[in-house]
Motif scaffolding. Structure first.
Motif, PDB file in Angstrom:
ATOM      1  N   TYR A  90       0.820  -1.217   0.000  1.00  0.00           N
ATOM      2  CA  TYR A  90       0.000   0.000   0.000  1.00  0.00           C
ATOM      3  C   TYR A  90       0.853   1.267   0.000  1.00  0.00           C
ATOM      4  O   TYR A  90       0.468   2.263  -0.610  1.00  0.00           O
ATOM      5  CB  TYR A  90      -0.930  -0.009   1.207  1.00  0.00           C
ATOM      6  CG  TYR A  90      -1.867   1.169   1.254  1.00  0.00           C
ATOM      7  CD1 TYR A  90      -2.951   1.248   0.386  1.00  0.00           C
ATOM      8  CD2 TYR A  90      -1.661   2.224   2.147  1.00  0.00           C
ATOM      9  CE1 TYR A  90      -3.810   2.337   0.402  1.00  0.00           C
ATOM     10  CE2 TYR A  90      -2.513   3.315   2.178  1.00  0.00           C
ATOM     11  CZ  TYR A  90      -3.586   3.371   1.305  1.00  0.00           C
ATOM     12  OH  TYR A  90      -4.428   4.452   1.328  1.00  0.00           O
ATOM     13  N   HIS A 178      -0.548  -8.571   7.356  1.00  0.00           N
ATOM     14  CA  HIS A 178      -0.839  -7.183   7.724  1.00  0.00           C
ATOM     15  C   HIS A 178       0.393  -6.298   7.561  1.00  0.00           C
ATOM     16  O   HIS A 178       0.280  -5.128   7.196  1.00  0.00           O
ATOM     17  CB  HIS A 178      -1.362  -7.121   9.157  1.00  0.00           C
ATOM     18  CG  HIS A 178      -2.596  -7.940   9.369  1.00  0.00           C
ATOM     19  ND1 HIS A 178      -3.825  -7.573   8.864  1.00  0.00           N
ATOM     20  CD2 HIS A 178      -2.790  -9.120  10.014  1.00  0.00           C
ATOM     21  CE1 HIS A 178      -4.731  -8.490   9.185  1.00  0.00           C
ATOM     22  NE2 HIS A 178      -4.121  -9.439   9.882  1.00  0.00           N
ATOM     23  N   ASP A 181       1.060  -5.842   3.732  1.00  0.00           N
ATOM     24  CA  ASP A 181       0.066  -4.837   3.334  1.00  0.00           C
ATOM     25  C   ASP A 181      -0.050  -4.709   1.811  1.00  0.00           C
ATOM     26  O   ASP A 181       0.029  -3.612   1.253  1.00  0.00           O
ATOM     27  CB  ASP A 181       0.445  -3.495   3.963  1.00  0.00           C
ATOM     28  CG  ASP A 181      -0.710  -2.510   4.036  1.00  0.00           C
ATOM     29  OD1 ASP A 181      -1.859  -2.923   3.806  1.00  0.00           O
ATOM     30  OD2 ASP A 181      -0.446  -1.326   4.328  1.00  0.00           O
ATOM     31  N   CYS A 183      -1.438  -4.811  -2.150  1.00  0.00           N
ATOM     32  CA  CYS A 183      -2.584  -4.270  -2.879  1.00  0.00           C
ATOM     33  C   CYS A 183      -2.899  -5.169  -4.066  1.00  0.00           C
ATOM     34  O   CYS A 183      -2.010  -5.799  -4.642  1.00  0.00           O
ATOM     35  CB  CYS A 183      -2.291  -2.856  -3.376  1.00  0.00           C
ATOM     36  SG  CYS A 183      -2.330  -1.623  -2.067  1.00  0.00           S
ATOM     37  N   LYS A 190     -10.227   0.585  -9.779  1.00  0.00           N
ATOM     38  CA  LYS A 190     -10.407   0.162  -8.389  1.00  0.00           C
ATOM     39  C   LYS A 190      -9.296  -0.798  -7.948  1.00  0.00           C
ATOM     40  O   LYS A 190      -8.872  -1.679  -8.700  1.00  0.00           O
ATOM     41  CB  LYS A 190     -11.760  -0.517  -8.197  1.00  0.00           C
ATOM     42  CG  LYS A 190     -12.961   0.323  -8.608  1.00  0.00           C
ATOM     43  CD  LYS A 190     -13.104   1.556  -7.741  1.00  0.00           C
ATOM     44  CE  LYS A 190     -14.382   2.304  -8.102  1.00  0.00           C
ATOM     45  NZ  LYS A 190     -14.507   3.573  -7.348  1.00  0.00           N
ATOM     46  N   VAL A 192      -7.709  -2.912  -4.149  1.00  0.00           N
ATOM     47  CA  VAL A 192      -8.069  -3.400  -2.825  1.00  0.00           C
ATOM     48  C   VAL A 192      -6.812  -3.487  -1.978  1.00  0.00           C
ATOM     49  O   VAL A 192      -5.737  -3.826  -2.484  1.00  0.00           O
ATOM     50  CB  VAL A 192      -8.781  -4.768  -2.905  1.00  0.00           C
ATOM     51  CG1 VAL A 192      -7.869  -5.837  -3.483  1.00  0.00           C
ATOM     52  CG2 VAL A 192      -9.293  -5.199  -1.541  1.00  0.00           C
ATOM     53  N   ARG A 193      -6.964  -3.176  -0.705  1.00  0.00           N
ATOM     54  CA  ARG A 193      -5.851  -3.269   0.243  1.00  0.00           C
ATOM     55  C   ARG A 193      -6.022  -4.543   1.058  1.00  0.00           C
ATOM     56  O   ARG A 193      -7.001  -4.701   1.799  1.00  0.00           O
ATOM     57  CB  ARG A 193      -5.835  -2.036   1.143  1.00  0.00           C
ATOM     58  CG  ARG A 193      -4.649  -1.959   2.082  1.00  0.00           C
ATOM     59  CD  ARG A 193      -4.685  -0.660   2.868  1.00  0.00           C
ATOM     60  NE  ARG A 193      -3.499  -0.510   3.721  1.00  0.00           N
ATOM     61  CZ  ARG A 193      -3.260   0.545   4.493  1.00  0.00           C
ATOM     62  NH1 ARG A 193      -4.133   1.559   4.507  1.00  0.00           N
ATOM     63  NH2 ARG A 193      -2.160   0.611   5.232  1.00  0.00           N
ATOM     64  N   ALA A 194      -5.083  -5.477   0.934  1.00  0.00           N
ATOM     65  CA  ALA A 194      -5.225  -6.801   1.539  1.00  0.00           C
ATOM     66  C   ALA A 194      -4.618  -6.849   2.941  1.00  0.00           C
ATOM     67  O   ALA A 194      -3.626  -7.532   3.193  1.00  0.00           O
ATOM     68  CB  ALA A 194      -4.574  -7.851   0.651  1.00  0.00           C
ATOM     69  N   SER A 195      -5.232  -6.115   3.851  1.00  0.00           N
ATOM     70  CA  SER A 195      -4.791  -6.126   5.245  1.00  0.00           C
ATOM     71  C   SER A 195      -5.940  -5.615   6.106  1.00  0.00           C
ATOM     72  O   SER A 195      -7.009  -5.273   5.603  1.00  0.00           O
ATOM     73  CB  SER A 195      -3.549  -5.248   5.435  1.00  0.00           C
ATOM     74  OG  SER A 195      -3.840  -3.890   5.139  1.00  0.00           O
ATOM     75  N   ALA A 197      -9.157  -5.194   8.291  1.00  0.00           N
ATOM     76  CA  ALA A 197     -10.446  -5.870   8.372  1.00  0.00           C
ATOM     77  C   ALA A 197     -10.767  -6.679   7.113  1.00  0.00           C
ATOM     78  O   ALA A 197     -11.687  -7.503   7.117  1.00  0.00           O
ATOM     79  CB  ALA A 197     -11.552  -4.849   8.625  1.00  0.00           C
ATOM     80  N   ALA A 198     -10.014  -6.462   6.034  1.00  0.00           N
ATOM     81  CA  ALA A 198     -10.257  -7.214   4.801  1.00  0.00           C
ATOM     82  C   ALA A 198      -9.795  -8.667   4.908  1.00  0.00           C
ATOM     83  O   ALA A 198     -10.180  -9.499   4.089  1.00  0.00           O
ATOM     84  CB  ALA A 198      -9.539  -6.540   3.623  1.00  0.00           C
ATOM     85  N   ILE A 199      -9.001  -8.981   5.919  1.00  0.00           N
ATOM     86  CA  ILE A 199      -8.439 -10.326   6.065  1.00  0.00           C
ATOM     87  C   ILE A 199      -9.312 -11.167   6.983  1.00  0.00           C
ATOM     88  O   ILE A 199      -9.753 -10.707   8.032  1.00  0.00           O
ATOM     89  CB  ILE A 199      -7.014 -10.258   6.648  1.00  0.00           C
ATOM     90  CG1 ILE A 199      -6.116  -9.364   5.787  1.00  0.00           C
ATOM     91  CG2 ILE A 199      -6.417 -11.654   6.783  1.00  0.00           C
ATOM     92  CD1 ILE A 199      -5.890  -9.845   4.385  1.00  0.00           C
TER      93      ILE A 199
END
Length: 282
Positions: A90, A178, A181, A183, A190, A192-195, A197-199
């Motif tokens: 990110y 986390h 982090d 993306c 568009k 997405v950030r993969a860390s 609350a998304a995990i």
């Protein structure tokens, strides 16, 4: 539901449908050099890992739809056979986007994106110092999927050396999702950030044989309250539990109230309690 035949619409229109549905996709931030040593840096979201032994990464640099031209990455890999694939976290995602601009072949995207080139040890291209993971690769094969605009060129890349920042490792030396982090790319502009609350965790060892959805009680299987995810949680047990006569459950006014209660328990992760509620209601 709509049904779309790719032969009936434009390449760009089908591209939009396909990338909107095949997502999120990891990003290969590919660093190459030409025969003169001029660096190039470009992101590609047609990318993933395909083998562990040998360690293989594959990404595609598609022909441009508008004029059927190929990208500098394609020419550079064909000329040298080397690439470095950098992970996009990110903290560099906007710099990555700057590197996607179609500058001329003589322009250094490291400078345009404000990123630091770091010499590789086994291949010619530079690494991105700010990237949390960097994979030096030899390109084993280039598979051209077509000659028209939009056709992919697959690069089969064997990792010969990996570099991972210690800051993204946990106490056991594993990559912490986390901390790294990462993306991913969605449709259009568009990401997405993969860390954070998304995990979420979804353990499902393939060797653990569970009862499956077909073994659920009929009254539960066809619930109008419980979703497929709720039912799958109930189905993820190795055997239907034995009714516990000491289990306390309140009186339910009707089937909907019962199913709402079960749903609440499942959303709190209380699968055993949900099953006992079902068993006492049957």
């Amino acid at each position: 539901m709509i049904t779309v035949d790719p032969a009936d619409i434009s390449t760009s229109a089908f591209h939009s449908y396909m990338l909107g549905a095949v997502a999120p996709r990891p990003i290969a931030f590919a660093s190459t050099v030409d025969e003169e040593g001029i660096p190039n840096l470009a992101p590609f979201s047609f990318y993933n890992a395909y083998s562990s032994n040998p360690p293989i990464l594959v990404f595609s640099a598609n022909r441009r739809v508008r004029d059927n031209s190929t990208k500098d990455t394609y020419a550079n890999i064909k000329a040298t056979g080397d690439v470095v694939i950098n992970a996009v976290s990110y903290n560099i995602v906007r710099q990555m986007a700057l590197a996607s601009v179609e500058y001329g072949a003589s322009i250094n995207e490291f400078e345009k994106a404000g990123l630091t080139p770091l010499a590789s040890l086994k291949v010619k291209p530079y690494r991105v110092a700010e990237a949390p993971a960097q994979f030096e690769c030899k390109v084993k094969d280039v598979i051209e999927l077509g000659q028209e605009g939009g056709a992919g060129n697959l690069f089969i890349c064997e990792i010969v050396l990996a570099h991972i920042h210690k800051a993204v490792l946990d106490e056991k030396g594993h990559i912490d999702v986390h901390k790294i982090d990462l993306c991913g790319r969605l449709g259009g502009s568009k990401y997405v950030r993969a860390s954070g609350a998304a995990i979420f965790d979804l353990p499902q060892p393939p060797e653990r044989i569970v009862i499956g959805m077909d073994q659920l009680p009929q009254q539960i299987k066809y619930s109008k309250v419980l979703t497929g995810n709720h039912l799958a949680m109930l189905a993820n047990v190795t055997a239907i539990p034995v009714k516990d006569i000491t289990f306390q459950t309140g009186a339910m006014a009707d089937t909907e109230a019962l199913h709402l209660s079960i749903r609440q328990l499942l959303e709190e992760g209380k699968v055993d309690e949900a099953w006992q509620t079902i068993l006492h209601a049957l």
